[in-house]
Design an enzyme around this catalytic site. Sequence first.
Site, PDB file in Angstrom:
ATOM      1  N   ASP A 158     -24.549  -8.890 -82.779  1.00  0.00           N
ATOM      2  CA  ASP A 158     -23.180  -8.608 -83.230  1.00  0.00           C
ATOM      3  C   ASP A 158     -22.689  -9.724 -84.160  1.00  0.00           C
ATOM      4  O   ASP A 158     -22.039  -9.470 -85.169  1.00  0.00           O
ATOM      5  CB  ASP A 158     -22.260  -8.471 -82.010  1.00  0.00           C
ATOM      6  CG  ASP A 158     -22.839  -7.497 -81.004  1.00  0.00           C
ATOM      7  OD1 ASP A 158     -23.192  -6.384 -81.416  1.00  0.00           O
ATOM      8  OD2 ASP A 158     -22.979  -7.865 -79.824  1.00  0.00           O
ATOM      9  N   HIS A 186     -20.965  -6.489 -75.188  1.00  0.00           N
ATOM     10  CA  HIS A 186     -21.799  -5.935 -76.263  1.00  0.00           C
ATOM     11  C   HIS A 186     -21.635  -4.420 -76.200  1.00  0.00           C
ATOM     12  O   HIS A 186     -22.403  -3.709 -75.564  1.00  0.00           O
ATOM     13  CB  HIS A 186     -23.270  -6.328 -76.084  1.00  0.00           C
ATOM     14  CG  HIS A 186     -24.167  -5.560 -77.012  1.00  0.00           C
ATOM     15  ND1 HIS A 186     -24.150  -5.742 -78.371  1.00  0.00           N
ATOM     16  CD2 HIS A 186     -25.075  -4.583 -76.779  1.00  0.00           C
ATOM     17  CE1 HIS A 186     -25.016  -4.909 -78.934  1.00  0.00           C
ATOM     18  NE2 HIS A 186     -25.585  -4.191 -77.981  1.00  0.00           N
TER      19      HIS A 186
END
Length: 330
Positions: A158, A186
């Site tokens: 990410d 996440h």
Amino acid sequence: MKKPVRVAVTGAAGQIGYSLLFRIASGEVFGEDTPVQLSLIELPAAVKSCEGTAMEIEDCGFKTLDKIDIYDNTDAGFNGINWALLVGSKPRGPGMERNDLIRDNGHIFVGQGKSLNKAASDVNIVVVGNPCNTNSLIAQHNCKDIPPTRFTAMTMLDENRAKAQLAKKAGVGVGQIANLGIWGNHSSTMVPDFEHATIGGKPVTDVIKDRNWLETTFFTTVQKRGAAIIEARGKSSAASAASACIDHVKQFMRKTPQGEWFSAAVASTGNPYDIPPGLIFSFPVRSLGDGKGYEIVKDVKLSSFMRDKIAATTKELMEEREVVKNMLVK
Ligand code: NAX
């Protein structure tokens, strides 16, 4: 040569495994003076495919590769390991609810936590298999003899995705972007913190003046990048996930330079950001080096915009924890 490092990878025959193993064997992660012993762990049905991957790794002739063993169980596969890269888990099937996936995969991490407790001691655990924060929480609860600080989950992909978007928007190389912290889960609620990141040493908001783009397009592009890749490629991210896993381990191997940080999901201590203690939550962190631990960056001042986003991802992680509460050993 230094003492060998023993690295276990679960899901070794999967698509992330195929992009990850060669780079570990090559010496890129632990250095050219450290022999690597790979422990590939798969479900019995995928052992044959794993053997094929192992043959290819051997055929690369990496000087740092000491040996490769293949296992269909974690008690043997985790024996004496220094790093556990827990990639293997079940993908979400058609019509499957997210909570069913969380429960199904949760059982894998109960077993892996127990195996780690029996088979390893000086080990760092990185969970990649989704839902990675909650899977890491489950493994950690089922592994009482290894300190919770040894368990992490990967949000580096990410971070890398967010840096790439900022670099493209600013028209600079991605190496110009620093201190891009990911907060929380996440998942599509993750919080890519552009407010404290820098471009060429200047605050992002001084370089990219379009705050609306940062709060909307940037946020949703990063949050939904995984889905966009599935839509385009017909398969989930693999090489980029493996690359992020390499970055994650490398970040923990070196002492983070003063004034810098990176993202990893680690056990919350409850302060200074009021995240419930114990949740495996992505924070900006600094490594103490040599895979020996980290500190959560404590002096990040959060705006009300960021606080609201962080509250949403915290709520989601607390709900996930509730779904798996029966798998958590008190
Ligand atoms: P694949 O389906 O290609 O491979 C998974 C492998 O795991 C299979 O070979 C399977 O046999 C094996 N496996 C399943 N259960 C196992 C067990 N109990 N023990 C050992 N092996 C087991 O998936 P792949 O694309 O490699 O993705 C693996 C995981 O990474 C998935 O859960 C995926 O959602 C997750 N991801 C996490 C990311 C992150 O940033 N944290 C990003 C990429 C990826 O989506």
